[in-house]
Design a protein around this motif. Sequence first.
Motif, PDB file in Angstrom:
ATOM      1  N   PRO A   1       0.835  -1.209   0.000  1.00 27.68           N
ATOM      2  CA  PRO A   1       0.000   0.000   0.000  1.00 27.68           C
ATOM      3  C   PRO A   1       0.860   1.246   0.000  1.00 27.68           C
ATOM      4  CG  PRO A   1      -0.814  -1.601   1.599  1.00 27.68           C
ATOM      5  CD  PRO A   1       0.506  -2.106   1.119  1.00 27.68           C
ATOM      6  N   ARG A   2       0.427   2.269  -0.748  1.00 26.47           N
ATOM      7  CA  ARG A   2       1.207   3.487  -0.909  1.00 26.47           C
ATOM      8  C   ARG A   2       0.366   4.694  -0.534  1.00 26.47           C
ATOM      9  NH1 ARG A   2       5.493   1.954  -4.086  1.00 26.47           N
ATOM     10  NH2 ARG A   2       6.137   4.121  -4.225  1.00 26.47           N
ATOM     11  N   ILE A   3       1.041   5.765  -0.122  1.00 28.37           N
ATOM     12  CA  ILE A   3       0.357   7.018   0.146  1.00 28.37           C
ATOM     13  C   ILE A   3       1.172   8.160  -0.437  1.00 28.37           C
ATOM     14  CG2 ILE A   3      -0.925   6.365   2.229  1.00 28.37           C
ATOM     15  CD1 ILE A   3       1.375   7.572   3.869  1.00 28.37           C
ATOM     16  N   GLU A   4       0.495   9.244  -0.765  1.00 31.37           N
ATOM     17  CA  GLU A   4       1.176  10.451  -1.213  1.00 31.37           C
ATOM     18  C   GLU A   4       1.060  11.493  -0.118  1.00 31.37           C
ATOM     19  OE1 GLU A   4       0.788  13.359  -5.019  1.00 31.37           O
ATOM     20  OE2 GLU A   4       1.332  11.257  -5.380  1.00 31.37           O
ATOM     21  N   LEU A   5       2.182  12.041   0.293  1.00 38.25           N
ATOM     22  CA  LEU A   5       2.194  13.020   1.374  1.00 38.25           C
ATOM     23  C   LEU A   5       3.473  13.840   1.276  1.00 38.25           C
ATOM     24  CD1 LEU A   5       2.936  11.109   4.720  1.00 38.25           C
ATOM     25  CD2 LEU A   5       3.593  10.333   2.450  1.00 38.25           C
ATOM     26  N   THR A   6       3.548  14.910   2.031  1.00 40.84           N
ATOM     27  CA  THR A   6       4.716  15.772   2.039  1.00 40.84           C
ATOM     28  C   THR A   6       5.484  15.581   3.341  1.00 40.84           C
ATOM     29  OG1 THR A   6       3.621  17.413   0.638  1.00 40.84           O
ATOM     30  CG2 THR A   6       5.537  18.151   1.888  1.00 40.84           C
ATOM     31  N   LEU A   7       6.765  15.234   3.210  1.00 34.83           N
ATOM     32  CA  LEU A   7       7.610  14.981   4.371  1.00 34.83           C
ATOM     33  C   LEU A   7       8.976  15.623   4.158  1.00 34.83           C
ATOM     34  CD1 LEU A   7       6.923  11.162   4.965  1.00 34.83           C
ATOM     35  CD2 LEU A   7       6.111  13.044   6.399  1.00 34.83           C
ATOM     36  N   PRO A   8       9.679  15.950   5.245  1.00 35.30           N
ATOM     37  CA  PRO A   8      11.050  16.451   5.115  1.00 35.30           C
ATOM     38  C   PRO A   8      11.963  15.359   4.555  1.00 35.30           C
ATOM     39  CG  PRO A   8      10.125  17.034   7.250  1.00 35.30           C
ATOM     40  CD  PRO A   8       9.195  16.037   6.641  1.00 35.30           C
ATOM     41  N   LEU A   9      12.746  15.710   3.529  1.00 39.37           N
ATOM     42  CA  LEU A   9      13.578  14.736   2.825  1.00 39.37           C
ATOM     43  C   LEU A   9      14.957  15.312   2.523  1.00 39.37           C
ATOM     44  CD1 LEU A   9      13.872  12.081   0.949  1.00 39.37           C
ATOM     45  CD2 LEU A   9      13.183  13.623  -0.898  1.00 39.37           C
ATOM     46  N   LEU A  10      15.978  14.462   2.671  1.00 38.96           N
ATOM     47  CA  LEU A  10      17.303  14.741   2.152  1.00 38.96           C
ATOM     48  C   LEU A  10      17.618  13.665   1.133  1.00 38.96           C
ATOM     49  CD1 LEU A  10      20.079  16.179   2.123  1.00 38.96           C
ATOM     50  CD2 LEU A  10      20.772  14.657   3.993  1.00 38.96           C
ATOM     51  N   HIS A  11      17.891  14.092  -0.106  1.00 40.39           N
ATOM     52  CA  HIS A  11      18.146  13.148  -1.200  1.00 40.39           C
ATOM     53  C   HIS A  11      19.572  13.369  -1.695  1.00 40.39           C
ATOM     54  CE1 HIS A  11      17.256  11.911  -5.641  1.00 40.39           C
ATOM     55  NE2 HIS A  11      17.838  10.941  -4.969  1.00 40.39           N
ATOM     56  N   VAL A  12      20.416  12.325  -1.568  1.00 36.73           N
ATOM     57  CA  VAL A  12      21.827  12.438  -1.949  1.00 36.73           C
ATOM     58  C   VAL A  12      22.119  11.447  -3.075  1.00 36.73           C
ATOM     59  CG1 VAL A  12      24.214  12.402  -1.161  1.00 36.73           C
ATOM     60  CG2 VAL A  12      22.390  13.027   0.441  1.00 36.73           C
ATOM     61  N   PRO A  13      22.038  11.899  -4.334  1.00 38.30           N
ATOM     62  CA  PRO A  13      22.389  11.026  -5.456  1.00 38.30           C
ATOM     63  C   PRO A  13      23.877  11.114  -5.754  1.00 38.30           C
ATOM     64  CG  PRO A  13      21.429  13.058  -6.290  1.00 38.30           C
ATOM     65  CD  PRO A  13      21.521  13.201  -4.783  1.00 38.30           C
ATOM     66  N   GLN A  14      24.519   9.961  -5.953  1.00 39.74           N
ATOM     67  CA  GLN A  14      25.946   9.943  -6.284  1.00 39.74           C
ATOM     68  C   GLN A  14      26.249   8.746  -7.165  1.00 39.74           C
ATOM     69  OE1 GLN A  14      28.264   9.913  -2.681  1.00 39.74           O
ATOM     70  NE2 GLN A  14      27.978  12.088  -2.292  1.00 39.74           N
ATOM     71  N   LYS A  15      27.331   8.856  -7.921  1.00 39.65           N
ATOM     72  CA  LYS A  15      27.768   7.742  -8.761  1.00 39.65           C
ATOM     73  C   LYS A  15      28.803   6.925  -8.003  1.00 39.65           C
ATOM     74  CE  LYS A  15      26.777  10.017 -13.163  1.00 39.65           C
ATOM     75  NZ  LYS A  15      27.329  10.500 -14.465  1.00 39.65           N
ATOM     76  N   SER A  16      28.387   6.368  -6.888  1.00 32.29           N
ATOM     77  CA  SER A  16      29.267   5.545  -6.054  1.00 32.29           C
ATOM     78  C   SER A  16      28.819   4.089  -6.126  1.00 32.29           C
ATOM     79  CB  SER A  16      29.229   6.036  -4.606  1.00 32.29           C
ATOM     80  OG  SER A  16      29.703   7.358  -4.495  1.00 32.29           O
ATOM     81  N   SER A  17      29.649   3.199  -5.633  1.00 27.52           N
ATOM     82  CA  SER A  17      29.311   1.775  -5.615  1.00 27.52           C
ATOM     83  C   SER A  17      28.318   1.486  -4.496  1.00 27.52           C
ATOM     84  CB  SER A  17      30.575   0.936  -5.406  1.00 27.52           C
ATOM     85  OG  SER A  17      31.079   1.126  -4.091  1.00 27.52           O
ATOM     86  N   LEU A  18      27.680   0.329  -4.590  1.00 27.81           N
ATOM     87  CA  LEU A  18      26.746  -0.081  -3.544  1.00 27.81           C
ATOM     88  C   LEU A  18      27.464  -0.216  -2.206  1.00 27.81           C
ATOM     89  CD1 LEU A  18      23.940  -1.036  -2.651  1.00 27.81           C
ATOM     90  CD2 LEU A  18      24.581  -3.345  -3.376  1.00 27.81           C
ATOM     91  N   ALA A  19      28.688  -0.760  -2.211  1.00 30.78           N
ATOM     92  CA  ALA A  19      29.443  -0.928  -0.961  1.00 30.78           C
ATOM     93  C   ALA A  19      29.712   0.423  -0.307  1.00 30.78           C
ATOM     94  CB  ALA A  19      30.750  -1.668  -1.234  1.00 30.78           C
ATOM     95  N   ALA A  20      30.026   1.453  -1.109  1.00 30.05           N
ATOM     96  CA  ALA A  20      30.263   2.787  -0.565  1.00 30.05           C
ATOM     97  C   ALA A  20      28.988   3.364   0.034  1.00 30.05           C
ATOM     98  CB  ALA A  20      30.808   3.709  -1.655  1.00 30.05           C
ATOM     99  N   PHE A  21      27.862   3.155  -0.639  1.00 33.62           N
ATOM    100  CA  PHE A  21      26.580   3.614  -0.111  1.00 33.62           C
ATOM    101  C   PHE A  21      26.239   2.901   1.191  1.00 33.62           C
ATOM    102  CE2 PHE A  21      25.535   5.654  -4.176  1.00 33.62           C
ATOM    103  CZ  PHE A  21      24.802   6.742  -3.740  1.00 33.62           C
ATOM    104  N   GLN A  22      26.501   1.601   1.246  1.00 31.21           N
ATOM    105  CA  GLN A  22      26.212   0.844   2.463  1.00 31.21           C
ATOM    106  C   GLN A  22      27.046   1.341   3.633  1.00 31.21           C
ATOM    107  OE1 GLN A  22      27.053  -3.036   0.843  1.00 31.21           O
ATOM    108  NE2 GLN A  22      24.889  -3.552   0.618  1.00 31.21           N
ATOM    109  N   ARG A  23      28.306   1.670   3.360  1.00 24.06           N
ATOM    110  CA  ARG A  23      29.172   2.190   4.415  1.00 24.06           C
ATOM    111  C   ARG A  23      28.650   3.542   4.928  1.00 24.06           C
ATOM    112  NH1 ARG A  23      33.545   2.076   1.764  1.00 24.06           N
ATOM    113  NH2 ARG A  23      33.681   4.277   1.203  1.00 24.06           N
TER     114      ARG A  23
END
Length: 246
Positions: free
Chosen positions: A107-129
Amino acid sequence: MNYDRYFIRGQKVFLINISEERDESVFDSFTGKVVLCNDDRLLLKTAYRLYSGEVMSLKPGMQFKLTTEAMGMGIQVRAELTDLISPEELQLRPLGELSVYQRRQSPRIELTLPLLHVPQKSSLAAFQREWKRVVSDLRKPDPPRLKLSATTLNLSAGGVRLDQSSNPTHLSLLVIDLQDEKPPLCAVAELVWHQQDEEQKLIKCGYRFVEILKEDQERIVALVEKEIGGKASIAKHRELIDRMLP
């Protein structure tokens, strides 16, 4: 077993870590496409690097639940990682019988929430760290003050859809304040689809959570239930359960 009937070249496969040594408090996963499949091996290629010189969490012998769609059905099978061929390619050995399951949309909902979005061209291991570091920081008595912006989201326990002005990367780090009197949640998300909205000059992006605390998934479920009223027949999405089911 004719695995190649169900795992055909170019098909997307979702991998969920079910190894005995895994941290059972974390939902740990990623997606690959089938390059080759036979009764003895399954070769997958990812859209992003799994590692790049980091200390890897991926090691031969690890077991995964593989899920995909074939012939209108949800298909799942256990598999063992046998080789890391390159940062984007891995080989697995299917284990045992395939099983069929009924796919259910979270189930999904649409709402407005505070968000920080950090897109980067890094590896999955770097993101996990980085994810581990941020989760730890957010739980400290005096957590860092992150700059979150009110953002309209389409949210479920499995992922999120949001509009963005810049071109998306395959992986992103998301910090979302659910406004439930608890610390913001943090998740690594992979891009599933994107579509240009010419009228609004934005890109609509669908992301799937691939690294997230299970308790944070439950917080999202609770928020969805609250917003739509009642339980909303939430039988857990089978992809969110990190064990094999009949």
